[in-house]
Design an enzyme around this catalytic site. Structure first.
Site, PDB file in Angstrom:
ATOM      1  N   GLU A  77       2.065   1.760  -3.469  1.00  0.00           N
ATOM      2  CA  GLU A  77       0.983   2.264  -4.323  1.00  0.00           C
ATOM      3  C   GLU A  77       0.923   3.788  -4.273  1.00  0.00           C
ATOM      4  O   GLU A  77       0.755   4.457  -5.301  1.00  0.00           O
ATOM      5  CB  GLU A  77      -0.346   1.659  -3.875  1.00  0.00           C
ATOM      6  CG  GLU A  77      -1.567   2.233  -4.578  1.00  0.00           C
ATOM      7  CD  GLU A  77      -2.761   2.329  -3.656  1.00  0.00           C
ATOM      8  OE1 GLU A  77      -3.414   3.399  -3.645  1.00  0.00           O
ATOM      9  OE2 GLU A  77      -3.058   1.353  -2.946  1.00  0.00           O
ATOM     10  N   HIS A  78       1.071   4.357  -3.085  1.00  0.00           N
ATOM     11  CA  HIS A  78       1.090   5.812  -2.948  1.00  0.00           C
ATOM     12  C   HIS A  78       2.309   6.419  -3.633  1.00  0.00           C
ATOM     13  O   HIS A  78       2.200   7.433  -4.344  1.00  0.00           O
ATOM     14  CB  HIS A  78       1.122   6.188  -1.463  1.00  0.00           C
ATOM     15  CG  HIS A  78      -0.214   6.176  -0.794  1.00  0.00           C
ATOM     16  ND1 HIS A  78      -0.824   7.296  -0.317  1.00  0.00           N
ATOM     17  CD2 HIS A  78      -1.069   5.153  -0.519  1.00  0.00           C
ATOM     18  CE1 HIS A  78      -1.984   6.994   0.225  1.00  0.00           C
ATOM     19  NE2 HIS A  78      -2.152   5.687   0.123  1.00  0.00           N
ATOM     20  N   GLU A 111      -4.198   8.336   6.962  1.00  0.00           N
ATOM     21  CA  GLU A 111      -5.202   7.421   6.416  1.00  0.00           C
ATOM     22  C   GLU A 111      -5.544   6.324   7.426  1.00  0.00           C
ATOM     23  O   GLU A 111      -6.713   5.954   7.591  1.00  0.00           O
ATOM     24  CB  GLU A 111      -4.680   6.799   5.118  1.00  0.00           C
ATOM     25  CG  GLU A 111      -5.666   5.884   4.418  1.00  0.00           C
ATOM     26  CD  GLU A 111      -5.110   5.311   3.127  1.00  0.00           C
ATOM     27  OE1 GLU A 111      -5.781   4.433   2.539  1.00  0.00           O
ATOM     28  OE2 GLU A 111      -4.013   5.735   2.690  1.00  0.00           O
ATOM     29  N   HIS A 129       0.827  -1.206   0.000  1.00  0.00           N
ATOM     30  CA  HIS A 129       0.000   0.000   0.000  1.00  0.00           C
ATOM     31  C   HIS A 129       0.865   1.261   0.000  1.00  0.00           C
ATOM     32  O   HIS A 129       0.559   2.248  -0.692  1.00  0.00           O
ATOM     33  CB  HIS A 129      -0.914  -0.028   1.229  1.00  0.00           C
ATOM     34  CG  HIS A 129      -1.755   1.186   1.385  1.00  0.00           C
ATOM     35  ND1 HIS A 129      -1.570   2.088   2.398  1.00  0.00           N
ATOM     36  CD2 HIS A 129      -2.790   1.653   0.648  1.00  0.00           C
ATOM     37  CE1 HIS A 129      -2.453   3.069   2.284  1.00  0.00           C
ATOM     38  NE2 HIS A 129      -3.205   2.827   1.233  1.00  0.00           N
TER      39      HIS A 129
END
Length: 464
Positions: free
Chosen positions: A93-94, A170, A90
């Site tokens: 991905e950012h 997040e 993740h």
């Protein structure tokens, strides 16, 4: 960036693998092999090319559309991380949107937005997807930008620190959403310390110390050509897409020596589930959130079509048993539904409800009673017929946009090694019998149930 779950009905490796016509193309002295899948009367022409590097390109040509959805799918997700790496997929991905050797983060976003397009990405437990949706005339731009960011991101130390802060925010935001948190808590109740039981985002304890080198190593280890599927759907020409992809990847780390595509994720050894347990996350919320469920079936299990029907009737819509009993007749909850999650080697089946804390016991009693009733007595022929209609309708209606068609191509290739034609998939649903559904219900719903609760409670409140 968003996180998504797999759709309930997708092709499988035991579906049709019929190809016709094999052609070859040369670029840079290497040969790519292209095959045309049997034309689907409910879709466009689907073609598949395997590049010499092992990277696969699938397209569905839909001339009546004026848009194209283009996606790059990588066979790596949160379950591929070690404990200390939790959240790396993740995190990466950012970072891939933060800049390449050719473009800055602003240039990546402005290039697509300048033509009215959109880009995004999501990480799941078993794969990661980067996608763009643009007008058909802007597809060359989208291919160049998306291939650039996936293949050649620089991952600067400054960007790592910036996105670390974003991801921690997040995670904190997710912790403030008990309706989301309870599903992760349930997954942990079933899978425990297995990677499938971890948060896709990772935790503050794993994300905070993660170094650029760890992320860079994860990037280069997993983002290899044989593990990547590129899919596009809309008004396009397959040969042109393949040519543009090869041009965009030339000279990047994905422009590698010849290799064969990686096989789809193996289903062995099977995941060991924890014994049924109860996990409670005490929080002073106005509403209690509960998930009650059990281990399900894996995504290659032929019974998944029967499971889809069972799920529809139990809690898949406003006409479902649970919705009618708990919300419509008694007004105990605003939201109540059932769902199934399926992975390569395991799955989950669960019921969610959000209700006032004082109504939790009654909601859980009604849910358990309904599940036991279906396990013992099964569904009626009329209910099975309605559940089959819901499955077929939702699948076909879901193909009304290029994004869902693009996803279907990629998931078929990446998760199943095959693409089941729409007609065959509908036939598989039609073939589901009352005995199929009731046999699965008796097995599945008779299993010991785990419970996850987020709300103003303690463990002792559910000790019974």
């Amino acid at each position: 960036m968003s996180r998504a779950a797999s759709a309930p009905f997708t092709p499988d490796r035991r579906g049709v693998a019929a190809f016709r016509g094999t052609t070859g193309g040369r670029a840079g002295g290497a040969r790519a092999v292209t095959r045309t899948l049997t034309d689907d009367p409910l879709g466009g022409t689907v073609r598949r090319t395997v590049l010499p590097s092992g990277l696969r390109v699938l397209t569905e040509a839909i001339p009546t559309m004026r848009s194209v959805s283009f996606g790059i799918w990588v066979s790596v997700g949160s379950r591929d991380e070690t404990g200390p790496q939790a959240g790396a997929a993740h995190f990466l991905e950012h970072l891939l949107f933060k800049g390449t050797h050719k473009r800055s983060a602003l240039e990546i976003s402005s290039a697509i937005e300048a033509v009215g397009g959109e880009t995004n990405a999501f990480t799941t437990k078993e794969y990661t997807c980067y996608y763009a949706r643009v007008l058909d005339e802007d597809l060359p731009l989208a291919i160049d930008v998306m291939c650039d960011l996936v293949a050649d991101s620089v991952l600067t130390p400054a960007d790592v620190e910036t996105e670390r802060g974003v991801i921690l925010e997040e995670i904190a935001m997710h912790d403030d959403e008990p309706g989301d948190e309870v599903h992760d808590l349930f997954t942990r109740a079933v899978y425990g310390d297995h990677p499938l039981g971890r948060l896709i985002s990772g935790t503050e304890e794993t994300v905070t110390p993660m170094t650029r080198r760890q992320i860079q190593n994860f990037y280069r280890r997993h983002y290899t050509a044989p593990r990547i599927v590129i899919a596009a759907a809309g008004n396009l020409d397959h040969a042109a897409v393949v040519k543009l992809v090869r041009q965009a990847l030339r000279g990047t780390p994905l422009d590698t020596d010849p290799a064969v595509p990686a096989p789809f994720r193996a289903a062995t050894p099977a995941v060991r589930m924890k014994p049924a347990t109860t996990l409670v996350e005490p929080k002073e919320t106005e509403q209690a959130h509960v998930v009650l469920g059990c281990p399900g079936i894996d995504r290659l299990d032929d019974r998944r079509f029967a499971l889809g029907v069972l799920n529809n009737v139990l809690g898949g819509g406003m006409s479902s048993r649970l919705f009618q009993e708990i919300r419509e007749q008694r007004g105990l909850a605003y939201s109540v539904y059932s769902y199934a999650s399926q992975y390569a080697d395991s799955g989950l089946f669960a019921v969610y409800a959000g209700c006032a804390p004082g109504k939790v016991d009654e909601v859980l009693d009604l849910t358990r009673t309904e599940l036991a009733r279906v396990a013992a007595d099964g569904l009626t022929e009329a209910e099975v017929a309605r559940g089959k209609g819901m499955s077929k309708g939702s699948f076909v209606l879901g193909l009304e946009d290029t994004g869902s068609r693009m996803s279907r191509l990629a998931k078929g290739e990446l998760l199943y090694g095959d693409l089941m034609p729409v007609d065959e998939l509908l036939a598989r649903v039609d073939a589901v019998t009352v005995d199929d559904v009731n046999g699965l219900a008796a097995e599945l719903l008779g299993r010991p149930m785990s419970l996850a609760v987020v709300g103003p409670f303690g463990e002792s409140d559910f000790a019974a």
